[in-house]
Design a protein around this motif. Sequence first.
Motif, PDB file in Angstrom:
ATOM      1  N   SER A  63       2.697   2.155  -2.345  1.00  0.00           N
ATOM      2  CA  SER A  63       2.803   2.665  -3.708  1.00  0.00           C
ATOM      3  C   SER A  63       1.930   3.910  -3.879  1.00  0.00           C
ATOM      4  CB  SER A  63       2.331   1.578  -4.689  1.00  0.00           C
ATOM      5  OG  SER A  63       2.149   2.140  -5.964  1.00  0.00           O
TER       6      SER A  63
ATOM      7  N   ARG B 225      -1.825   3.416  -9.108  1.00  0.00           N
ATOM      8  CA  ARG B 225      -3.012   2.583  -9.112  1.00  0.00           C
ATOM      9  C   ARG B 225      -2.762   1.223  -9.746  1.00  0.00           C
ATOM     10  NH1 ARG B 225      -8.563   4.755  -9.232  1.00  0.00           N
ATOM     11  NH2 ARG B 225      -8.413   6.947  -8.679  1.00  0.00           N
TER      12      ARG B 225
ATOM     13  N   HIS C 221      -6.840  -0.631  -3.123  1.00  0.00           N
ATOM     14  CA  HIS C 221      -5.768  -1.455  -3.683  1.00  0.00           C
ATOM     15  C   HIS C 221      -6.242  -2.900  -3.867  1.00  0.00           C
ATOM     16  CE1 HIS C 221      -4.335   1.924  -1.351  1.00  0.00           C
ATOM     17  NE2 HIS C 221      -3.188   1.922  -1.996  1.00  0.00           N
TER      18      HIS C 221
ATOM     19  N   TRP D  65      -7.963  -3.036  -7.149  1.00  0.00           N
ATOM     20  CA  TRP D  65      -6.903  -2.765  -8.135  1.00  0.00           C
ATOM     21  C   TRP D  65      -6.072  -4.020  -8.375  1.00  0.00           C
ATOM     22  CZ3 TRP D  65      -4.987   2.352  -5.375  1.00  0.00           C
ATOM     23  CH2 TRP D  65      -5.932   3.366  -5.614  1.00  0.00           C
TER      24      TRP D  65
ATOM     25  N   PHE E 176      -0.333  -3.948  -8.935  1.00  0.00           N
ATOM     26  CA  PHE E 176      -0.570  -4.713  -7.709  1.00  0.00           C
ATOM     27  C   PHE E 176      -0.848  -6.203  -7.971  1.00  0.00           C
ATOM     28  CE2 PHE E 176      -1.798  -0.314  -6.636  1.00  0.00           C
ATOM     29  CZ  PHE E 176      -1.017  -0.116  -5.523  1.00  0.00           C
TER      30      PHE E 176
ATOM     31  N   LEU F 252       0.818  -1.216   0.000  1.00  0.00           N
ATOM     32  CA  LEU F 252       0.000   0.000   0.000  1.00  0.00           C
ATOM     33  C   LEU F 252       0.850   1.263   0.000  1.00  0.00           C
ATOM     34  CD1 LEU F 252      -2.156  -2.057   0.576  1.00  0.00           C
ATOM     35  CD2 LEU F 252      -2.945  -0.679   2.465  1.00  0.00           C
TER      36      LEU F 252
END
Lengths: 213, 467
Positions: free
Chosen positions: A32, A35, A94, A97, A38, A30
């Motif tokens: 990062s 978007r 996330h 994502w 992941f 998290l």
Amino acid sequence: MEPFRQHKGIVAPLERANVDTDAIIPKQFLKSIKRTGFGDNLFDEMRYLDHGEPGQDCSQRPKNPDFVLNREPYCNATVLLAGRNFGCGSSREHAPWALKDFGFRVLIAPSFADIFYNNCFKNGLLPVVLPEETVERLFRAVEAEPGYQLAVDLPAQTVTTPSGEVLAFDIDGFRKHMLEQGLDEIGLTLQHADAIRAYEERRRREAPWLFRA
Amino acid sequence: MAGRTLYEKLWDDHVVRDNEDGTSLLYIDRQLVHEVTSPQAFEGLRLAGRQPWRTDANLAVADHNVPTTDRRGGIADPVSRLQVDTLDDNCRTYGITEFGMNDPRQGIVHVIGPEQGATLPGMTIVCGDSHTSTQGAMGAMAFGIGTSEVEHALATQTLVQQKSKTMLISVDGEPGPGVTAKDIILHIIGTIGTAGGTGYAIEYGGSAVRNLSMEGRMTICNMSIEAGARCGMIAVDDTTIDYIANRPFAPTGEQWEQAVAYWKTLHSDPDAAFDRVVHIDAATIQPQVSWGTSPEMVVPIHGSVPNPFKETDEARRTAYARALEYMGLEPETPMTDIWLDKIFIGSCTNARISDLREAARVVEGRRIADNIKLAMVVPGSGLVKKQAEDEGLDRVFKEAGFEWREAGCSMCLGMNPDQLSPGERCASTSNRNFEGRQGQGGRTHLVSPAMAAAAAVAGHFVDVREF
């Protein structure tokens, strides 16, 4: 946002209740500020045998051979079948994502946690709620036939099995419309900018303390 | 007209427009922003060439990534540092008020909102963080959102929302000594389950809730999300209003009088109907300890780890067996026989001054047990830390062998260096005992601050009432 209408794909079974968003994408990823990217760390703690950190080359990491997404044909799955209360816990977007980045387009479960459910729609990911008995039956069907595929039709609100059985699902009109069209929700809301300004003007008179700088 | 619930009153007062599809555009009075869930939202604004609708409705703070040790050298981890720097840059660019890492007012976002008077009764409050529900204790509609909605709220000061169902959880009677707000909410989650509140806005009422301090009420509302509800709230009363008076962001003078008159209407009407009502007898609640990997897996301190083989429901049997394996526990082990490695007193659930006072009372004049590798206290904000130091609580903790840290989310989720190692067992005052939550392979037991403090001294769980 990528619109969603129809989709057909391989189903990966994750037969567990209460899969939380910490499990979907652990905290260290998290950090990062992007978007994307992941997908390699989706379900990191279940998927790899070592401890994951951001920036690793995941193709070099030891994989857990027992984890479903590490096995053929599930590594190419685009539909995830899961237990009830999927996506509970943290509000981290996330999680959708990571699911989307891995390649999932549809999630099927008996129930989803509220915030996660909402977050999926913002990212072109369709969460489908089916009755617990139906999901149970699908788990058995997937188990019996690796590579089992489901076809999902959002406009018709149906999931169709390989044998042609049609399962209907509910979805609210607003979310369906946004996802089908891939609409920019902020752009739509800003069409009501005058209504927002009118509300603020009234509220400023009624409750001026809410507008202190 | 039929009476309205508190939730319905808050909803009605924030509707900008009702959409044809049954959703409504709701006005957002306050957005709290932190470093983890906001960078992509600001990036989205930039890419679309949009500006924040109302910068003064936002308040930002870095809390998840910040170190709780000496901060003068900055953040060692470059990835964490970039995230905090990005928040600083975004707040500067857009003119949003931010409490920087070394500001004495810095702290956990849900602690500083009420502490500053930045979150007030009657407000709609959002943050890209599920524990935003904490602030419903003010008599507000406070809920966690994802990053797309953070961007939506920044750009439009509104969110498109579907009205929730309403649930009243009424806790009546007198809780026994040693039973805290944390025990009440853990007991509630154990009763209704982690999905019991899904689709509902919960209002907590009853004499046991009304008798709580604001800080206790925040502990209760904080864990609404662990019961599946996006928001939990408590009606405004004198306790609420007394708490807000004279806080930096609170209204003053004539506006204070006007606000108080409005706030006093923020309760459910006597004839309001809820979709579901749950009654809890406070006198039956014991100090709680979680044994598993979901907050609903909780028992009273004199209980035992359950035996999965005795469960008739197959899904539950599987989940229990898996939880016990992860937790390294044998079925039917008495909770008081569970030995610990680490103690964490902190988080948005339990890091306010009253929490630290409760824990300090238990450890005063005692030492942590030899088997405890680390016991730490992480205040919820710089101001809580200062208050505690003024009262000498830091000395009490340090003399007992605790580490006294700087404010932040810390080991609640371990995004900073405060983590459990694989297999380590921790008594934690936080809110989630998920697998890997406090560190990969780490084993979390959720308890109240007093229970965590007692466990630190004993080295294993003990009943704080017999301590």
